[in-house]
Design a protein around this motif. Structure first.
Motif, PDB file in Angstrom:
ATOM      1  N   CYS A  87       0.789  -1.419   0.007  1.00 15.25           N
ATOM      2  CA  CYS A  87      -0.086  -0.009  -0.029  1.00 15.25           C
ATOM      3  C   CYS A  87       0.763   1.113   0.082  1.00 15.25           C
ATOM      4  O   CYS A  87       1.872   1.488   0.858  1.00 15.25           O
ATOM      5  N   PRO A  88       0.880   2.159  -1.015  1.00 19.77           N
ATOM      6  CA  PRO A  88       1.561   3.468  -1.013  1.00 19.77           C
ATOM      7  C   PRO A  88       1.415   4.316   0.137  1.00 19.77           C
ATOM      8  O   PRO A  88       2.518   4.806   0.564  1.00 19.77           O
ATOM      9  N   LEU A  89       0.321   4.404   0.804  1.00 15.54           N
ATOM     10  CA  LEU A  89       0.134   5.440   1.850  1.00 15.54           C
ATOM     11  C   LEU A  89       0.853   4.451   3.426  1.00 15.54           C
ATOM     12  O   LEU A  89       1.311   5.417   4.045  1.00 15.54           O
ATOM     13  N   TRP A 120      -3.674  -0.873  -2.675  1.00 18.42           N
ATOM     14  CA  TRP A 120      -4.067  -0.059  -1.277  1.00 18.42           C
ATOM     15  C   TRP A 120      -4.682  -0.832  -0.398  1.00 18.42           C
ATOM     16  O   TRP A 120      -5.098  -1.985  -0.649  1.00 18.42           O
ATOM     17  N   CYS A 121      -4.391  -0.631   1.037  1.00 18.46           N
ATOM     18  CA  CYS A 121      -5.070  -1.374   2.343  1.00 18.46           C
ATOM     19  C   CYS A 121      -6.576  -0.714   2.336  1.00 18.46           C
ATOM     20  O   CYS A 121      -6.620   0.529   1.745  1.00 18.46           O
ATOM     21  N   LEU A 122      -7.351  -1.399   2.771  1.00 17.93           N
ATOM     22  CA  LEU A 122      -8.751  -0.710   3.004  1.00 17.93           C
ATOM     23  C   LEU A 122      -8.950   0.564   3.605  1.00 17.93           C
ATOM     24  O   LEU A 122      -9.572   1.434   2.964  1.00 17.93           O
ATOM     25  N   ALA A 123      -8.086   0.946   4.585  1.00 20.40           N
ATOM     26  CA  ALA A 123      -8.209   2.003   5.263  1.00 20.40           C
ATOM     27  C   ALA A 123      -7.730   3.325   4.329  1.00 20.40           C
ATOM     28  O   ALA A 123      -8.286   4.200   4.414  1.00 20.40           O
ATOM     29  N   HIS A 124      -6.587   3.063   3.827  1.00 21.44           N
ATOM     30  CA  HIS A 124      -5.872   4.093   2.929  1.00 21.44           C
ATOM     31  C   HIS A 124      -6.811   4.348   1.564  1.00 21.44           C
ATOM     32  O   HIS A 124      -6.834   5.228   1.005  1.00 21.44           O
ATOM     33  N   LEU A 125      -7.456   3.043   1.100  1.00 25.70           N
ATOM     34  CA  LEU A 125      -8.170   3.180  -0.133  1.00 25.70           C
ATOM     35  C   LEU A 125      -9.508   4.122   0.427  1.00 25.70           C
ATOM     36  O   LEU A 125      -9.701   4.844  -0.595  1.00 25.70           O
ATOM     37  N   GLU A 164      -9.376   6.567   2.438  1.00 28.98           N
ATOM     38  CA  GLU A 164      -9.111   7.943   2.664  1.00 28.98           C
ATOM     39  C   GLU A 164      -8.760   8.339   0.982  1.00 28.98           C
ATOM     40  O   GLU A 164      -9.136   9.647   1.076  1.00 28.98           O
ATOM     41  N   VAL A 165      -8.185   7.877   0.098  1.00 29.73           N
ATOM     42  CA  VAL A 165      -8.010   8.211  -1.241  1.00 29.73           C
ATOM     43  C   VAL A 165      -9.425   8.345  -1.887  1.00 29.73           C
ATOM     44  O   VAL A 165      -9.611   9.451  -2.644  1.00 29.73           O
ATOM     45  N   LEU A 166     -10.201   7.465  -1.626  1.00 30.77           N
ATOM     46  CA  LEU A 166     -11.687   7.602  -2.325  1.00 30.77           C
ATOM     47  C   LEU A 166     -12.386   8.701  -1.776  1.00 30.77           C
ATOM     48  O   LEU A 166     -13.220   9.638  -2.549  1.00 30.77           O
ATOM     49  N   ALA A 167     -12.445   9.163  -0.453  1.00 33.78           N
ATOM     50  CA  ALA A 167     -12.959  10.227   0.319  1.00 33.78           C
ATOM     51  C   ALA A 167     -12.222  11.555  -0.107  1.00 33.78           C
ATOM     52  O   ALA A 167     -13.093  12.459  -0.563  1.00 33.78           O
ATOM     53  N   ALA A 168     -10.845  11.527  -0.478  1.00 37.07           N
ATOM     54  CA  ALA A 168     -10.394  12.655  -1.023  1.00 37.07           C
ATOM     55  C   ALA A 168     -10.573  12.938  -2.321  1.00 37.07           C
ATOM     56  O   ALA A 168     -10.986  14.264  -2.870  1.00 37.07           O
ATOM     57  N   ALA A 169     -10.908  12.054  -3.045  1.00 39.29           N
ATOM     58  CA  ALA A 169     -11.373  12.159  -4.430  1.00 39.29           C
ATOM     59  C   ALA A 169     -13.008  12.704  -4.604  1.00 39.29           C
ATOM     60  O   ALA A 169     -13.123  13.630  -5.548  1.00 39.29           O
ATOM     61  N   THR A 170     -13.683  12.257  -3.738  1.00 43.92           N
ATOM     62  CA  THR A 170     -15.062  12.419  -3.743  1.00 43.92           C
ATOM     63  C   THR A 170     -15.293  14.046  -3.188  1.00 43.92           C
ATOM     64  O   THR A 170     -15.932  14.745  -3.849  1.00 43.92           O
ATOM     65  N   ASP A 171     -14.417  14.365  -2.073  1.00 43.33           N
ATOM     66  CA  ASP A 171     -14.248  16.063  -1.759  1.00 43.33           C
ATOM     67  C   ASP A 171     -13.893  16.544  -2.945  1.00 43.33           C
ATOM     68  O   ASP A 171     -14.358  17.838  -3.004  1.00 43.33           O
TER      69      ASP A 171
END
Length: 219
Positions: free
Chosen positions: A15-17, A147-152, A154-161
């Motif tokens: 996972c990158p993050l 991605w691990c689930l938690a960081h996926l 995080e990225v999906l939420a940032a993309a949605t925002d």
């Protein structure tokens, strides 16, 4: 660590993050042990949050004794944490004693290093989304990363925002990845239950470790 560090995290295994946070977070712990040892107000907040979690108790010991370190900074923080816990446990009697004992002995509920790791991950996720808006290479890296689930999340939420359409293929590709792992786990359970362990392919066997990486990350 700038964008070059994010590139290194994206092309590294895993996972990158998780990789990014593992590289950057120790700097915060070093700074905490060096700058706040004599800061009573900070140590008061530290005690009120329960101190370090178990993982970061160990990390503080390693950080503060690395190189020429003598462990004094870490010792001061651990003494604050230990003293607060001892006093809480000592006073955990009377009404609802069992509950108070559990509260006095539970893991830290507001570890400052854990909080910093969450902040680092959120900031990196927002930066990755920004980079993906104008660069197809970044979008491809981000969408295909393991991605691990938690960081996926995080990225999906940032993309949605960031707005409709940003990293639109990330969710679909990652859901497909999860479904593939799930299907291979099903095959593993089915073939194992029917005495066909010799027929299990390396890809099917690897599904357990892939599921663990996805669900747990570097926790």
């Amino acid at each position: 660590m700038g964008d070059d560090g994010l590139v290194e995290a994206l092309v590294a295994p895993g996972c990158p993050l998780c990789t990014h946070v593992a590289r950057v977070a120790p700097q915060y712990l070093d700074s905490l042990l060096y700058q706040h040892t004599t800061d009573r107000a900070y140590r008061d907040r530290f005690r009120q949050g329960g101190g370090f979690c178990g993982r970061h108790v160990r990390a503080a010991l390693v950080a503060d004794t690395a190189g020429n370190g003598d462990g004094v900074g870490g010792g001061i923080f651990l003494r604050s944490q230990l003293g607060a816990r001892r006093r809480a446990l000592e006073g955990a009697g009377g009404f609802r004693a069992a509950r108070r004992i559990r509260e006095a002995s539970r893991s830290a509920w507001d570890c400052p290093v854990c909080e910093n790791e969450l902040t680092l991950a959120a900031a990196a996720a927002r930066r990755l989304v920004d980079l993906s808006k104008t660069d197809e290479t970044w979008r491809a890296w981000i969408s295909s990363a393991p991605w691990c689930l938690a960081h996926l999340g995080e990225v999906l939420a940032a993309a949605t925002d960031a707005g409709q359409g940003t990293l639109h293929d990330l969710r679909d590709r990652q859901l497909s990845r999860m479904a593939d792992i799930e299907a291979r786990l099903d095959a593993l359970a089915h073939d194992s239950a029917h005495g066909r362990r010799d027929a299990l392919t390396p890809e099917v066997r690897a599904s357990v470790a892939e599921a663990a990486d996805l669900l747990a990350g570097d926790d």
